[in-house]
Write a protein that holds these residues in place. Structure first.
Motif, PDB file in Angstrom:
ATOM      1  N   LEU A   6       0.830  -1.203   0.000  1.00  0.00           N
ATOM      2  CA  LEU A   6       0.000   0.000   0.000  1.00  0.00           C
ATOM      3  C   LEU A   6       0.866   1.255   0.000  1.00  0.00           C
ATOM      4  O   LEU A   6       0.587   2.220  -0.714  1.00  0.00           O
ATOM      5  N   LEU A   7       1.927   1.235   0.809  1.00  0.00           N
ATOM      6  CA  LEU A   7       2.819   2.387   0.886  1.00  0.00           C
ATOM      7  C   LEU A   7       3.513   2.621  -0.448  1.00  0.00           C
ATOM      8  O   LEU A   7       3.605   3.759  -0.924  1.00  0.00           O
ATOM      9  N   LYS A   8       3.960   1.541  -1.102  1.00  0.00           N
ATOM     10  CA  LYS A   8       4.640   1.658  -2.401  1.00  0.00           C
ATOM     11  C   LYS A   8       3.700   2.222  -3.452  1.00  0.00           C
ATOM     12  O   LYS A   8       4.064   3.081  -4.255  1.00  0.00           O
ATOM     13  N   GLN A   9       2.436   1.752  -3.436  1.00  0.00           N
ATOM     14  CA  GLN A   9       1.457   2.246  -4.406  1.00  0.00           C
ATOM     15  C   GLN A   9       1.168   3.722  -4.175  1.00  0.00           C
ATOM     16  O   GLN A   9       1.078   4.508  -5.120  1.00  0.00           O
ATOM     17  N   LYS A  10       1.083   4.142  -2.937  1.00  0.00           N
ATOM     18  CA  LYS A  10       0.811   5.533  -2.612  1.00  0.00           C
ATOM     19  C   LYS A  10       1.965   6.420  -3.060  1.00  0.00           C
ATOM     20  O   LYS A  10       1.753   7.505  -3.617  1.00  0.00           O
ATOM     21  N   GLN A  11       3.201   5.945  -2.865  1.00  0.00           N
ATOM     22  CA  GLN A  11       4.361   6.734  -3.245  1.00  0.00           C
ATOM     23  C   GLN A  11       4.457   6.917  -4.759  1.00  0.00           C
ATOM     24  O   GLN A  11       4.934   7.932  -5.243  1.00  0.00           O
ATOM     25  N   SER A  12       4.007   5.909  -5.533  1.00  0.00           N
ATOM     26  CA  SER A  12       4.115   5.991  -6.992  1.00  0.00           C
ATOM     27  C   SER A  12       3.155   7.003  -7.591  1.00  0.00           C
ATOM     28  O   SER A  12       3.278   7.366  -8.749  1.00  0.00           O
ATOM     29  N   PHE A  13       2.190   7.482  -6.803  1.00  0.00           N
ATOM     30  CA  PHE A  13       1.223   8.462  -7.300  1.00  0.00           C
ATOM     31  C   PHE A  13       1.239   9.730  -6.436  1.00  0.00           C
ATOM     32  O   PHE A  13       0.216  10.339  -6.188  1.00  0.00           O
ATOM     33  N   THR A  14       2.421  10.113  -5.992  1.00  0.00           N
ATOM     34  CA  THR A  14       2.502  11.260  -5.080  1.00  0.00           C
ATOM     35  C   THR A  14       2.152  12.574  -5.760  1.00  0.00           C
ATOM     36  O   THR A  14       1.537  13.437  -5.164  1.00  0.00           O
ATOM     37  N   ASP A  15       2.567  12.764  -7.021  1.00  0.00           N
ATOM     38  CA  ASP A  15       2.355  14.060  -7.677  1.00  0.00           C
ATOM     39  C   ASP A  15       1.960  13.854  -9.133  1.00  0.00           C
ATOM     40  O   ASP A  15       2.795  13.539  -9.970  1.00  0.00           O
ATOM     41  N   PRO A  16       0.679  13.975  -9.458  1.00  0.00           N
ATOM     42  CA  PRO A  16       0.230  13.739 -10.844  1.00  0.00           C
ATOM     43  C   PRO A  16       0.798  14.752 -11.837  1.00  0.00           C
ATOM     44  O   PRO A  16       0.761  14.538 -13.039  1.00  0.00           O
ATOM     45  N   ASN A  17       1.299  15.909 -11.325  1.00  0.00           N
ATOM     46  CA  ASN A  17       1.844  16.929 -12.236  1.00  0.00           C
ATOM     47  C   ASN A  17       3.344  16.782 -12.465  1.00  0.00           C
ATOM     48  O   ASN A  17       3.944  17.594 -13.175  1.00  0.00           O
ATOM     49  N   ASP A  18       3.959  15.745 -11.860  1.00  0.00           N
ATOM     50  CA  ASP A  18       5.409  15.597 -11.946  1.00  0.00           C
ATOM     51  C   ASP A  18       5.866  15.379 -13.385  1.00  0.00           C
ATOM     52  O   ASP A  18       6.881  15.948 -13.820  1.00  0.00           O
ATOM     53  N   ALA A  19       5.125  14.565 -14.141  1.00  0.00           N
ATOM     54  CA  ALA A  19       5.520  14.288 -15.539  1.00  0.00           C
ATOM     55  C   ALA A  19       5.495  15.567 -16.376  1.00  0.00           C
ATOM     56  O   ALA A  19       6.388  15.804 -17.194  1.00  0.00           O
ATOM     57  N   GLN A  20       4.476  16.413 -16.156  1.00  0.00           N
ATOM     58  CA  GLN A  20       4.397  17.676 -16.895  1.00  0.00           C
ATOM     59  C   GLN A  20       5.535  18.613 -16.504  1.00  0.00           C
ATOM     60  O   GLN A  20       6.107  19.298 -17.354  1.00  0.00           O
ATOM     61  N   ARG A  21       5.900  18.618 -15.219  1.00  0.00           N
ATOM     62  CA  ARG A  21       7.016  19.468 -14.801  1.00  0.00           C
ATOM     63  C   ARG A  21       8.331  19.002 -15.416  1.00  0.00           C
ATOM     64  O   ARG A  21       9.167  19.823 -15.804  1.00  0.00           O
ATOM     65  N   ARG A  22       8.522  17.682 -15.505  1.00  0.00           N
ATOM     66  CA  ARG A  22       9.749  17.170 -16.110  1.00  0.00           C
ATOM     67  C   ARG A  22       9.811  17.518 -17.595  1.00  0.00           C
ATOM     68  O   ARG A  22      10.877  17.821 -18.129  1.00  0.00           O
ATOM     69  N   ALA A  23       8.652  17.480 -18.251  1.00  0.00           N
ATOM     70  CA  ALA A  23       8.617  17.822 -19.680  1.00  0.00           C
ATOM     71  C   ALA A  23       8.859  19.308 -19.898  1.00  0.00           C
ATOM     72  O   ALA A  23       9.345  19.712 -20.965  1.00  0.00           O
ATOM     73  N   ALA A  24       8.525  20.134 -18.896  1.00  0.00           N
ATOM     74  CA  ALA A  24       8.694  21.587 -19.022  1.00  0.00           C
ATOM     75  C   ALA A  24      10.066  22.065 -18.551  1.00  0.00           C
ATOM     76  O   ALA A  24      10.343  23.264 -18.594  1.00  0.00           O
ATOM     77  N   ASP A  25      10.913  21.142 -18.130  1.00  0.00           N
ATOM     78  CA  ASP A  25      12.240  21.500 -17.628  1.00  0.00           C
ATOM     79  C   ASP A  25      13.118  22.022 -18.766  1.00  0.00           C
ATOM     80  O   ASP A  25      13.408  21.292 -19.710  1.00  0.00           O
ATOM     81  N   PRO A  26      13.566  23.278 -18.718  1.00  0.00           N
ATOM     82  CA  PRO A  26      14.374  23.850 -19.809  1.00  0.00           C
ATOM     83  C   PRO A  26      15.728  23.170 -19.999  1.00  0.00           C
ATOM     84  O   PRO A  26      16.356  23.320 -21.038  1.00  0.00           O
ATOM     85  N   ALA A  27      16.174  22.398 -18.993  1.00  0.00           N
ATOM     86  CA  ALA A  27      17.485  21.756 -19.086  1.00  0.00           C
ATOM     87  C   ALA A  27      17.453  20.517 -19.964  1.00  0.00           C
ATOM     88  O   ALA A  27      18.500  19.949 -20.270  1.00  0.00           O
ATOM     89  N   CYS A  28      16.270  20.083 -20.376  1.00  0.00           N
ATOM     90  CA  CYS A  28      16.138  18.844 -21.166  1.00  0.00           C
ATOM     91  C   CYS A  28      15.494  19.131 -22.523  1.00  0.00           C
ATOM     92  O   CYS A  28      14.620  19.978 -22.637  1.00  0.00           O
ATOM     93  N   SER A  29      15.933  18.377 -23.542  1.00  0.00           N
ATOM     94  CA  SER A  29      15.220  18.357 -24.817  1.00  0.00           C
ATOM     95  C   SER A  29      14.183  17.245 -24.723  1.00  0.00           C
ATOM     96  O   SER A  29      14.518  16.103 -24.397  1.00  0.00           O
ATOM     97  N   VAL A  30      12.931  17.572 -25.006  1.00  0.00           N
ATOM     98  CA  VAL A  30      11.830  16.653 -24.698  1.00  0.00           C
ATOM     99  C   VAL A  30      10.902  16.503 -25.902  1.00  0.00           C
ATOM    100  O   VAL A  30      10.619  17.467 -26.612  1.00  0.00           O
ATOM    101  N   TRP A  31      10.436  15.280 -26.137  1.00  0.00           N
ATOM    102  CA  TRP A  31       9.354  15.008 -27.090  1.00  0.00           C
ATOM    103  C   TRP A  31       8.170  14.514 -26.277  1.00  0.00           C
ATOM    104  O   TRP A  31       8.282  13.523 -25.560  1.00  0.00           O
ATOM    105  N   VAL A  32       7.029  15.197 -26.367  1.00  0.00           N
ATOM    106  CA  VAL A  32       5.848  14.831 -25.591  1.00  0.00           C
ATOM    107  C   VAL A  32       4.818  14.176 -26.509  1.00  0.00           C
ATOM    108  O   VAL A  32       4.427  14.754 -27.524  1.00  0.00           O
ATOM    109  N   GLY A  33       4.412  12.968 -26.139  1.00  0.00           N
ATOM    110  CA  GLY A  33       3.334  12.290 -26.866  1.00  0.00           C
ATOM    111  C   GLY A  33       2.197  12.015 -25.907  1.00  0.00           C
ATOM    112  O   GLY A  33       2.386  11.312 -24.912  1.00  0.00           O
TER     113      GLY A  33
END
Length: 442
Positions: A6-33
């Motif tokens: 249960l704890l592992k499952q909860k940790q894997s969904f801590t921040d639903p906006n994390d993927a969008q923040r990683r894609a918006a990181d200026p330090a990375c070249s990103v392709w979003v699908g």
């Protein structure tokens, strides 16, 4: 489920906006699908905002004129510009607590003092910057480049950029002029080309074919230049398809219908057995078609080829499995091999006929397309006008000229540091080459 699971499952969904923040990181070249409505435009706007803000190491943010956002449509550009302006204007007047929350959600961490201070001043900074935010379609960007460097691109300074409707009207005029010319000279190459293509396409299909020619005008011209003109392309097409010089549908069928090209004795005996022992559904109709073809003079058999072919082959072009049926096979065992051999011969003749037809129609399309594009180019030249394809092609030529590209990039406000491409899956190869040229020094 255990408490650890249960704890592992909860940790894997801590921040639903994390993927969008990683894609918006200026330090990375990103392709979003991602699917529609999942927040791709938000990621683009967030990335621009993070580019404008100071870096985490304290270095200043990117100047707005060094960021280029290329969108697929004008409406998408307007929507993105509106979103960015709204966010920046809100930041300029937002209270301290709310601004901290807003920036924390964007950055994924508490903002620093210089980031908060910069966020409040970005709206005014962008408003005061020459040209504001560079958010536009690829065609609008190309028009702006050519407008600044018309002489370098070999264009008159007063050139006109045609929108889609104006370009379509001009192309239709060019097409109608060529078709009228072809009808007047129906015995010419142009006349034969129009007649041949009109015979195999419906009105809407012909319209689509001409639009494809217009859309691939650069490739069309490169093809002609690379191979030395229409006649040489025709020769290459025929060679590729295994055709001999002068071979066409008529000569292929005449060769297939000549005496001595088939087992006449075996076929006549097969026809007799099919007629006497076969079924009314399959055997006897095939026997009638074969008999009629065999009894016709060789030069006239071409007229009966379709019925003869259909006696052996299905609509998909494969040999009929129900010919012959069991009773004819029992009465004449050799009938299976005789009909199978003739089926193979008919299939080969059909393949060669299709190759000849393909070569002829390809040549006719190139002849008609070349004439229409020439007429279209003359009409555009008379108005000093460029359509969307011209904007792309002229800009690409300008940026790929080694003696000119560095100068153009230098004059484009000192160059670009970041390029964001919306709906990138719809960006064609020529447009990608422009983007590659723009970021060549990255």
């Amino acid at each position: 489920m255990t408490s650890g699971a249960l704890l592992k499952q909860k940790q894997s969904f801590t921040d639903p906006n994390d993927a969008q923040r990683r894609a918006a990181d200026p330090a990375c070249s990103v392709w979003v699908g991602a699917s529609a409505g999942s927040g791709k435009t938000k990621v683009l706007t967030d990335r621009v905002l993070r580019l404008l803000l100071p870096r985490e190491d304290g270095s200043p943010g990117t100047q707005s004129h060094r960021i280029l956002c290329l969108t697929f449509t004008k409406s998408a550009a307007g929507e993105m510009r509106l979103r960015l302006s709204a966010r920046l204007s809100e930041w300029s007047v937002m209270d301290e607590i709310k601004l901290n929350e807003n920036l924390s959600a964007l950055l994924g961490r508490p903002p620093k003092g210089d980031e908060i201070h910069a966020a409040r001043g970005l709206f005014a900074a962008v408003i005061d910057a020459p040209g504001g935010l560079n958010i536009m379609t690829i065609h609008a960007f190309c028009q702006s480049v050519l407008g600044r460097f018309p002489l370098e691109a070999g264009l008159p300074p007063h050139f006109e950029a045609l929108d889609e409707s104006a370009a379509a009207l001009l192309f239709n005029r060019a097409r109608n002029d060529v078709m009228a010319q072809a009808r007047r000279a129906h015995g010419s190459d142009l006349g034969r080309a129009l007649h041949a293509l009109a015979a195999v396409t419906a009105e809407d299909g012909f319209e689509k074919l001409m639009q494809d020619v217009a859309g691939e005008s650069r490739t069309f011209r490169e093809l002609l230049n690379q191979h030395g003109g229409l006649d040489k392309i025709d020769t290459l097409t025929r060679t590729t398809l295994g055709l001999t010089p002068g071979e066409d549908e008529d000569t292929v069928l005449l060769a297939a219908c000549r005496d001595g090209m088939y087992d006449e004795r075996g076929l006549r005996e097969s026809v007799r057995v099919l007629s006497e022992c076969g079924t009314d559904a399959t055997d006897r109709p095939a026997a009638d078609a074969i008999q009629k073809w065999l009894d016709t003079a060789a030069e006239q058999r071409v007229l009966l080829w379709a019925a003869y072919r259909d006696a052996f082959l299905t609509q998909q072009g494969t040999a009929r499995k129900n010919l012959p049926t069991k009773k004819p096979q029992a009465a004449f065992p050799d009938i299976v091999n005789i009909l199978a051999a003739e089926s193979d011969r008919v299939i080969k003749a059909e393949e060669r006929r299709k190759c000849a037809r393909c070569a002829a129609l390809t040549h006719h399309l190139l002849v008609l397309g070349d004439a229409i594009l020439n007429s279209y180019e003359k009409l555009k030249a008379s108005r000093a006008a460029l359509d969307f394809n011209d904007l792309i092609n002229k800009t690409l030529t300008l940026l790929e000229r080694r003696d000119m590209a560095s100068w153009v990039m230098f004059k484009l406000d000192g160059g670009l540091d970041h390029i964001l491409v919306d709906e990138a899956q719809d960006t064609n190869p020529e447009q990608w080459r422009i983007i590659a040229a723009l970021c060549d020094d990255f």
